[in-house]
Structures are given as structure tokens and as C-alpha cells.
Design a protein around this motif. Structure first.
Motif, PDB file in Angstrom:
ATOM      1  N   UNK A 144     102.828  14.255  15.014  1.00 17.95           N
ATOM      2  CA  UNK A 144     102.627  15.669  15.193  1.00 17.95           C
ATOM      3  C   UNK A 144     101.440  15.964  15.945  1.00 17.95           C
ATOM      4  N   UNK A 145     100.284  15.317  15.567  1.00 20.47           N
ATOM      5  CA  UNK A 145      98.982  15.417  16.295  1.00 20.47           C
ATOM      6  C   UNK A 145      98.954  15.264  17.650  1.00 20.47           C
ATOM      7  N   UNK A 146      99.527  13.997  18.105  1.00 21.74           N
ATOM      8  CA  UNK A 146      99.586  14.025  19.671  1.00 21.74           C
ATOM      9  C   UNK A 146     100.328  15.065  20.310  1.00 21.74           C
ATOM     10  N   UNK A 147     101.520  15.648  19.565  1.00 18.88           N
ATOM     11  CA  UNK A 147     102.452  16.789  20.417  1.00 18.88           C
ATOM     12  C   UNK A 147     101.342  17.951  20.265  1.00 18.88           C
ATOM     13  N   UNK A 148     100.715  18.168  19.105  1.00 20.30           N
ATOM     14  CA  UNK A 148      99.946  19.498  19.494  1.00 20.30           C
ATOM     15  C   UNK A 148      98.888  19.434  20.284  1.00 20.30           C
ATOM     16  N   UNK A 149      98.158  18.179  20.562  1.00 17.33           N
ATOM     17  CA  UNK A 149      96.883  18.133  21.527  1.00 17.33           C
ATOM     18  C   UNK A 149      97.664  18.080  22.857  1.00 17.33           C
ATOM     19  N   UNK A 150      99.023  17.608  23.087  1.00 16.08           N
ATOM     20  CA  UNK A 150      99.519  17.673  24.228  1.00 16.08           C
ATOM     21  C   UNK A 150      99.964  19.219  24.763  1.00 16.08           C
ATOM     22  N   UNK A 151     100.344  19.986  24.016  1.00 14.81           N
ATOM     23  CA  UNK A 151     100.551  21.301  24.053  1.00 14.81           C
ATOM     24  C   UNK A 151      99.371  22.171  24.477  1.00 14.81           C
ATOM     25  N   UNK A 152      98.337  21.658  23.579  1.00 18.46           N
ATOM     26  CA  UNK A 152      96.985  22.484  23.961  1.00 18.46           C
ATOM     27  C   UNK A 152      96.373  22.000  25.184  1.00 18.46           C
ATOM     28  N   UNK A 153      96.876  20.834  25.604  1.00 16.46           N
ATOM     29  CA  UNK A 153      96.225  20.308  27.151  1.00 16.46           C
ATOM     30  C   UNK A 153      96.788  21.094  27.930  1.00 16.46           C
ATOM     31  N   UNK A 154      98.389  21.076  27.931  1.00 18.38           N
ATOM     32  CA  UNK A 154      99.075  21.758  28.865  1.00 18.38           C
ATOM     33  C   UNK A 154      98.756  23.239  29.037  1.00 18.38           C
ATOM     34  N   UNK A 155      98.268  23.895  27.935  1.00 19.68           N
ATOM     35  CA  UNK A 155      97.631  25.172  28.215  1.00 19.68           C
ATOM     36  C   UNK A 155      96.301  25.275  28.969  1.00 19.68           C
ATOM     37  N   UNK A 156      95.490  24.304  28.613  1.00 10.66           N
ATOM     38  CA  UNK A 156      94.342  24.254  29.536  1.00 10.66           C
ATOM     39  C   UNK A 156      93.462  23.073  29.032  1.00 10.66           C
ATOM     40  N   UNK A 157      92.864  22.510  30.175  1.00 11.07           N
ATOM     41  CA  UNK A 157      92.157  21.304  29.841  1.00 11.07           C
ATOM     42  C   UNK A 157      90.991  21.548  28.890  1.00 11.07           C
ATOM     43  N   UNK A 158      90.398  22.574  28.758  1.00  6.00           N
ATOM     44  CA  UNK A 158      89.407  22.906  28.024  1.00  6.00           C
ATOM     45  C   UNK A 158      89.743  22.877  26.728  1.00  6.00           C
ATOM     46  N   UNK A 159      90.857  23.468  26.349  1.00  5.60           N
ATOM     47  CA  UNK A 159      91.595  23.559  24.871  1.00  5.60           C
ATOM     48  C   UNK A 159      92.067  22.292  24.477  1.00  5.60           C
ATOM     49  N   UNK A 160      92.477  21.320  25.424  1.00  4.14           N
ATOM     50  CA  UNK A 160      92.898  20.202  24.909  1.00  4.14           C
ATOM     51  C   UNK A 160      91.592  19.398  24.519  1.00  4.14           C
ATOM     52  N   UNK A 161      90.563  19.616  25.217  1.00  7.05           N
ATOM     53  CA  UNK A 161      89.227  18.949  24.754  1.00  7.05           C
ATOM     54  C   UNK A 161      88.933  19.342  23.487  1.00  7.05           C
ATOM     55  N   UNK A 162      88.850  20.613  23.110  1.00  3.37           N
ATOM     56  CA  UNK A 162      88.781  21.086  21.918  1.00  3.37           C
ATOM     57  C   UNK A 162      89.630  20.611  20.658  1.00  3.37           C
ATOM     58  N   UNK A 163      90.860  20.650  21.135  1.00  4.84           N
ATOM     59  CA  UNK A 163      91.626  20.159  20.143  1.00  4.84           C
ATOM     60  C   UNK A 163      91.613  18.666  19.759  1.00  4.84           C
ATOM     61  N   UNK A 164      91.015  17.770  20.388  1.00  5.69           N
ATOM     62  CA  UNK A 164      90.885  16.615  20.226  1.00  5.69           C
ATOM     63  C   UNK A 164      89.683  16.185  19.228  1.00  5.69           C
TER      64      UNK A 164
END
Length: 530
Positions: free
Chosen positions: A26-46
Motif C-alpha cells: 500500500x505504501x509503494x502504491x501511494x508513493x507511486x501515485x504521488x510521484x505520478x502527480x509530481x516528482x516533488x510530491x513523490x520526494x515528500x511522500x518518501x
């Protein structure tokens, strides 16, 4: 400690792994969706999610432990009922080793006494062993498990005086039963072969005293009518010979029904014959005619339920898992800092430097918050704790001293504890100022214990500081040894502490046994000791 359902304990790690796998997916899926929205949001999610899945898995393991039903420790219990006061007196003289009752008179008597114990679950029961003297092993109690334990331990070697004195045990039994202030009627159940070496008149007088005091005497005969030898066996059970008297003659013993009948008559009691197939049942039927009254007793009981502790721990772990990224990091950091000083596990140099760098960044962030008026004493404490974990002792001391004005007792305790830990680590790093640093650390730990006297970590570190230094190495050499001693500090390892406690326990046991031996003066060999 034991658990009621070990299967749940075994399944807990399996379930935890399954939950951790689902959470990681579930965490990997959430991070993947955040990164798909924007690279900066993916970094924050990690960021800051390293502890989320492990905490969740650990909470599942702890919950499984609680569901397994752990039990341990001690608790006070109040036992109530309606019962009698029954005192079991068992003859442990050497004549009871005769094997004319299988497997011997003594073991047969113990077996009947244990069966009787099961038939009187609501009665207060005590145990007296006797030979030339009588010994109270267990006072009247509702704790039948303890009584059964004493019955199984009966052996002629527990008596310091050989021979058989029926008068002594009858008077001892009367004293024990007279001391009972509650419960129903009183009964003395005597298991013996009736072979007494004291004047029979003395035993008859004691029997009359029992009758006058209203105590019911039940005599349970052991042994056969024909004379038999007393076998002596080694620890393996092999026959080593037969009991001999002072003149070297083989001793023979037999059941004395004439003595037992006289005692039963004088005490207005009853004699259960040796030939009765169910002696315990006969005694139980005799006790059934006595009057039972309310009885209560407070005692310590082992193995109280501990599942609530695991449940509370699991709830706290879930709370930590659901907290914010910064709070979750602080939970792990506090767990590290509240532990006694220990050597770090072997980690790679790069990983260690990276971790120290992140902690230093966290300390700087908390310090900025505190200087800007955000967070107050808590922000200063967080800055000091992070700096301490990063190894920046001076920076940690400055921040923690600013947090000392906290009004929250828990925060103040943690601040004092970490200040003590800071001074302790500084003392080890600075041999020149070691004495001053250790004195400051000891003062911090004492102040912390005033706020939380039960803290094992503070007690442990204070004990390390107050231990006297090791004596200097004799001889001109020893430079390397002294260097190693200085490097190791004044700490005591777990193995050293366990060895010290074991040594103290052995010394105390030896002291008690020596005192017991001094008290047990055996009778002269010329007298009858069977």
C-alpha cells in the motif's frame, strides 16, 4: 511465566509478516501515485516513512502475545469457603521405610494423604512431620498446592532426631489447631505404624488432651503385623543393606495395633485399619460428620494475567505508527536514549555518517523552531535529544539545559536523564575531566529518579557511576591492562551482573543451610533411631 494458547504466539510472526507485506504494498502504491502527480510530491511522500511498516508489524506481534494469554508474577487473592481445620501428621521415622506396604509405609501414607487432600477442597489443611520430634512444615492453609508439595518432599532425613514419639506429635498438633481462630471443627489425621519408643502413657495423656480440647483424632495405620526388616537403598533405588541397631543387629519393625487402639480409645477418636483398601475414603467419611464453618484466607497467588500489558503496548505502537513523521522519529529516538549505554552494532561507516547527518539536520530544525518561539521546552528537548543521538555532546547539553524549565514532569524527567547520559558520554571521551563529568551525571540521574523512582535505566546508570574504581594493577607493567580498563569504563556487562547475582544467591543459600545444620543436633547413636 507461561502462555495459555501457545499456538497464537507461534502464529503472531506469520500474521505480522503478512500485515507488513500488505502495508508495504500500500505504501509503494501511494508513493507511486504521488510521484505520478509530481516528482516533488513523490520526494515528500518518501520522507520519514521508514518506521511505519516495522511499527505496524511489531504491534501485530505484541497483540498476538497478548491474545496468547501470558501469565506471570504474583497477585494477592482472597479465598473463602466453608470448611474444617484438618492437620495431617505423617510419621517419617526409619521404620516407615519398611516395604510391607507397597511401595513402602511412608510412600503409601503420602499417597493416601494426597488423595485425602483432593477430597477436602474447601478445608484448611496443614502438614506436620514427626519422628523423635515433630516439625510443622505447613500451617493450616487453603493453598492445597503448597500442602501437596510438602507431602511429596517427606523423607526420614528431614527429621533431626530419630525414633518415634507419638506424644510429641499429638501435643504439637493440638498447639497448631488451637491457634486456628476461624473455620469449623478441628481434626488431626495421623499416619503411623504405631511403633513408639517413648512411654505409651505419655502418648495416652496427650490423646486425652486432644479429646478435652474437642479435636477429632483419626489414626491411619500403616504396615503389617509381622516383623520385617528396614531396607536401606541408595540414590538409584538399589538395596544397600538393612537397618542395624547400635549392637550391629538387624532391626525388625511391625505395626502396633495395640498402641493405636489405646490412643483411639483415649482420644475418643477412630482407627482406620491398615487393611482398608481406601484409607483416604474412610478418613473423608469420618470428616463428613464434622461441622464446617465459614473460613477465609489471603495469600499470594502466582501467574496473574498479563495480557493487558501486551494490549496496551500494541495500542501505543499503533498510536506511534499513526503519528506524524516528526513525532514518529522522536518515538524511536526516545527509545534509543532511554536505554543504558551500550556499544553500537557493527554498521557500515557510510550508513553511520548518513544517520548522523540526518540527526544533525533534525537537531538544527528543532533549534530553529525553539529560537523562533515554536514548541517551547519541547522543541529544546527535541533539539538536545537529536544532537545527543548525533554525538554532538556540547550542543546537546546546551539545548537540554534550556529545556530544564519544563513544567511537565515526564518531559523534565527525560531531559534530566538525557543530560546525565550526555555527561556520562562526555566523561568517557575526556579522561582529564572525567571525575567532574561523572559527578554531574550522577547528580542528573539522582534528580531524574526523584521524578520517576522506578526508572531502571536511571538506576542502572547511577549504579555504574557509583561503583568504586577497580584496584590498580600490581607490578611495573600492566600499561596495556590499565589502558583497556580505562577504555572499557566503569560499566558492568549483563554477564558480569548475572554472575555476581548468582554468587550472592549461592552464598546466601550456603549460609542458610549451615545455620540449619547447626540447629539440627541428631540424637546419640546408642538410642533407637527407627
Amino acid at each position: 511465566m507461561r502462555v495459555e494458547l501457545p499456538i497464537l504466539l507461534a502464529l503472531a510472526p506469520v500474521v505480522a509478516l503478512a500485515v507488513a507485506g500488505l502495508a508495504r504494498w500500500a505504501e509503494s502504491r501511494r508513493i507511486g501515485l504521488a510521484a505520478a502527480w509530481s516528482a516533488e510530491l513523490g520526494t515528500v511522500a518518501r520522507r520519514g516513512r521508514l518506521l511505519s511498516v516495522p511499527l505496524l508489524a511489531l504491534a501485530v506481534v505484541v497483540a498476538g502475545l497478548g491474545a496468547a494469554g501470558p501469565r506471570g508474577g504474583r497477585a494477592e487473592r482472597l479465598s473463602e469457603g466453608r470448611g474444617l481445620n484438618v492437620l495431617l501428621a505423617v510419621d517419617v521415622s526409619r521404620s516407615m521405610l519398611a516395604e510391607d506396604m507397597a511401595p513402602s509405609r511412608l510412600r503409601h501414607a503420602v499417597g493416601e494423604a494426597r488423595r485425602l487432600l483432593q477430597d477436602v477442597p474447601r478445608d484448611r489443611v496443614g502438614v506436620v512431620a514427626f519422628a523423635g520430634q515433630s516439625y510443622v512444615l505447613a500451617p493450616l492453609t487453603l493453598d492445597h498446592a503448597a500442602v501437596a508439595m510438602y507431602l511429596e518432599a517427606l523423607d526420614p532425613d528431614i527429621a533431626s532426631t530419630g525414633g518415634t514419639s507419638l506424644g510429641a506429635v499429638l501435643r504439637q498438633g493440638l498447639q497448631v489447631l488451637d491457634a486456628s481462630l476461624e473455620g469449623g471443627d478441628r481434626a488431626l489425621v495421623l499416619f503411623t505404624d504405631g511403633e513408639t519408643h517413648d512411654p505409651v502413657d505419655d502418648a495416652l495423656a496427650a490423646a486425652r488432651e486432644l479429646r478435652d480440647a474437642g479435636v477429632r483424632l483419626v489414626l491411619v495405620a500403616q504396615g503389617g503385623e509381622l516383623p520385617v526388616r528396614i531396607p536401606l537403598r541408595d540414590l538409584s533405588g538399589a538395596l544397600a543393606g538393612y537397618k542395624r541397631d547400635a549392637a550391629g543387629e538387624v532391626v525388625e519393625t511391625r505395626r502396633r495395633d495395640d498402641v493405636l487402639r489405646q490412643l483411639a480409645t483415649e482420644a475418643d477418636g477412630v482407627l482406620v485399619a491398615a487393611g482398608v483398601p481406601d484409607q483416604a475414603g474412610a478418613v473423608r467419611d469420618e470428616l463428613a460428620g464434622l461441622v464446617r464453618r465459614p473460613v477465609r484466607e489471603r495469600r499470594l497467588a502466582d501467574l496473574r494475567p498479563l495480557g493487558w500489558i501486551a494490549g496496551l503496548a500494541a495500542a501505543l505502537l499503533l498510536l506511534g505508527q499513526t503519528a506524524s513523521r516528526r513525532t514518529a522519529a522522536l518515538v524511536g529516538l526516545a527509545g534509543l536514549l532511554l536505554a543504558p549505554p551500550a556499544q553500537a552494532q557493527g554498521a557500515g561507516t557510510g550508513d553511520r555518517l548518513a544517520a548522523e547527518g540526518r540527526l544533525a539536520e533534525a537537531a538544527a530544525a528543532y533549534r530553529r523552531d525553539a529560537l523562533q518561539g515554536r514548541g517551547g521546552d519541547t522543541a529544546w528537548y527535541n533539539a538536545g535529544a537529536a544532537a545527543l543521538a548525533a554525538g554532538r555532546l556540547d550542543e546537546a547539553r546546551e539545548a537540554l539545559e534550556r529545556a530544564l524549565g519544563a513544567l511537565d514532569p515526564d518531559l523534565r524527567f527525560r531531559t534530566l536523564y538525557n543530560l546525565g547520559l550526555t555527561d556520562l558520554l562526555a566523561a568517557r571521551a575526556d579522561p582529564a575531566g572525567r571525575a567532574e563529568r561523572e559527578g554531574s551525571a550522577a547528580a542528573r540521574f539522582r534528580a531524574a529518579l526523584l521524578l520517576r523512582p522506578g526508572s531502571m535505566g536511571a538506576k542502572w546508570n547511577l549504579e555504574l557511576l557509583e561503583r568504586p574504581p577497580p584496584p590498580p594493577t600490581r607490578g611495573g607493567g600492566g600499561g596495556a591492562e590499565a589502558e583497556r580498563a580505562s577504555a572499557s569504563g566503569s560499566g558492568m556487562s549483563d554477564d558480569e551482573a548475572a554472575a555476581l547475582l548468582a554468587s550472592v544467591e549461592r552464598g546466601e543459600l550456603a549460609t542458610r543451610m549451615n545455620a540449619l545444620r547447626r540447629q539440627r543436633v541428631r540424637s546419640a547413636a546408642a538410642g533407637k533411631d527407627w
